[in-house]
Design a protein around this motif. Structure first.
Motif, PDB file in Angstrom:
ATOM      1  N   GLY A  60      -2.418   8.182  -4.527  1.00 20.39           N
ATOM      2  CA  GLY A  60      -2.790   8.215  -3.118  1.00 20.39           C
ATOM      3  C   GLY A  60      -2.977   9.620  -2.597  1.00 20.39           C
ATOM      4  N   PRO A  61      -3.368   9.743  -1.315  1.00 22.10           N
ATOM      5  CA  PRO A  61      -3.664  11.061  -0.739  1.00 22.10           C
ATOM      6  C   PRO A  61      -2.429  11.906  -0.442  1.00 22.10           C
ATOM      7  CG  PRO A  61      -3.973   9.334   0.900  1.00 22.10           C
ATOM      8  CD  PRO A  61      -3.711   8.643  -0.394  1.00 22.10           C
ATOM      9  N   LYS A  74       0.853  -1.190   0.000  1.00 18.67           N
ATOM     10  CA  LYS A  74       0.000   0.000   0.000  1.00 18.67           C
ATOM     11  C   LYS A  74       0.895   1.249   0.000  1.00 18.67           C
ATOM     12  CE  LYS A  74      -4.485  -1.208   0.573  1.00 18.67           C
ATOM     13  NZ  LYS A  74      -5.626  -0.594  -0.140  1.00 18.67           N
ATOM     14  N   LYS A  85      -2.514   5.907  -9.798  1.00 16.56           N
ATOM     15  CA  LYS A  85      -3.125   6.114  -8.488  1.00 16.56           C
ATOM     16  C   LYS A  85      -2.006   6.450  -7.509  1.00 16.56           C
ATOM     17  CE  LYS A  85      -7.450   3.604  -8.844  1.00 16.56           C
ATOM     18  NZ  LYS A  85      -8.391   2.671  -8.170  1.00 16.56           N
ATOM     19  N   VAL A 115      -8.381   4.602   0.297  1.00 13.98           N
ATOM     20  CA  VAL A 115      -7.795   5.762  -0.379  1.00 13.98           C
ATOM     21  C   VAL A 115      -6.295   5.605  -0.567  1.00 13.98           C
ATOM     22  CG1 VAL A 115      -9.563   7.390   0.362  1.00 13.98           C
ATOM     23  CG2 VAL A 115      -7.554   7.003   1.815  1.00 13.98           C
ATOM     24  N   TYR A 116      -5.696   4.659   0.149  1.00 12.23           N
ATOM     25  CA  TYR A 116      -4.279   4.364  -0.042  1.00 12.23           C
ATOM     26  C   TYR A 116      -4.175   3.238  -1.065  1.00 12.23           C
ATOM     27  CZ  TYR A 116      -3.480   7.330   3.982  1.00 12.23           C
ATOM     28  OH  TYR A 116      -3.429   8.408   4.827  1.00 12.23           O
ATOM     29  N   PRO A 117      -3.718   3.543  -2.272  1.00 12.41           N
ATOM     30  CA  PRO A 117      -3.783   2.577  -3.368  1.00 12.41           C
ATOM     31  C   PRO A 117      -2.669   1.535  -3.303  1.00 12.41           C
ATOM     32  CG  PRO A 117      -2.727   4.579  -4.123  1.00 12.41           C
ATOM     33  CD  PRO A 117      -3.167   4.840  -2.699  1.00 12.41           C
TER      34      PRO A 117
END
Length: 261
Positions: free
Chosen positions: A204-205, A106, A202, A178-180
């Motif tokens: 992530g935040p 992740k 992706k 939300v954590y890809p």
């Protein structure tokens, strides 16, 4: 005597230059297997093109790795540092974490462009190569594999990856969606575009974008880019047990990891 002295001078020069000739590698946290590989000058070749040493060049499977090299508290800021040359005009990188022996990672943070900083051709114009990231409060406590992955601007389309054994303290219940998943490329059918800073599909935040600090544009990968990313058939990851509940799989991975970490 004269030849002996010449030999000593040449040897001394070689020793002085050795650190400067190393490929980029993660210096801190100290990665798996760096001592066994003869030190930094020999360490950070890219992953094999067929993915047969993904993840972590297989060092995550080595028994007797000892205690974690870092203890990090969830919710606090941590850092990683790398050194070396062969900077390939920089690129993009991610820091990620795995709790299932490298089967899945992740992403904690994505750095798009200028990673490493100040890369011009194969040289680094600054020694400031320490990067900060926040360890999300939801990150579970316990042993984990920390991974740094790097995709270069120029050079062959190759994936670089260093990993380290870390321990997370005062963690939470697990990273939310939300954590890809960590981006996997070059060793599958998803390829970064040459002469660009890879823009992760992706990220992530947590994202640090510094494309404007380089002379290279940002661009997404091309090819067959799946979500989650395709893991090569030859990858060194434990197989996913069939007919097991998620809890049973986690318990099996825990036993499997304790035997190796």
């Amino acid at each position: 005597m004269f030849l002996h002295r010449c030999y000593l001078v040449i040897l001394a020069v070689q020793l002085l230059w050795t650190p400067l000739l190393a490929h980029l590698f993660m210096q801190d946290p100290k990665p798996f297997g760096i001592d066994a590989e003869g030190g930094p000058d020999f360490y950070n070749a890219p992953l094999k093109a067929d993915g047969s040493d993904y993840p972590c060049k297989g060092f995550h499977l080595t028994a007797g790795m000892g205690a974690p090299v870092k203890q990090w508290f969830a919710g606090e800021t941590a850092t990683f540092t790398y050194v070396g040359v062969a900077a390939h005009n920089g690129g993009s990188c991610q820091v990620s974490v795995s709790y299932d022996i490298g089967r899945t990672f992740k992403v904690w943070k994505s750095f798009i462009g200028n990673c490493p900083r100040g890369a011009v051709e194969n040289e680094l114009t600054t020694s400031n190569q320490t990067f900060e990231f926040l360890i999300p409060q939801e990150t579970p406590s316990g042993n984990a594999i920390f991974a740094w992955t790097w995709f270069t601007v120029t050079g062959f389309r190759e994936m670089y990856m260093n990993c380290a054994h870390v321990e997370i303290i005062n963690g939470g219940d697990g990273l939310p969606g939300v954590y890809p998943a960590m981006f996997i490329g070059e060793i599958n059918q998803c390829i970064s575009q040459a002469n660009t800073n890879l823009v992760f599909p992706k990220a992530g935040p947590q994202v640090e974008s510094a494309v404007n600090k380089t002379r290279w544009v940002g661009a997404p990968p091309v090819g067959l880019c799946l979500d989650p990313p395709e893991i090569p058939n030859k990858a060194l990851v434990p197989s996913m047990p069939r007919g097991r509940t998620r809890r049973e799989i986690l318990e099996m991975d825990y036993v499997w990891s304790k035997a190796r970490l």
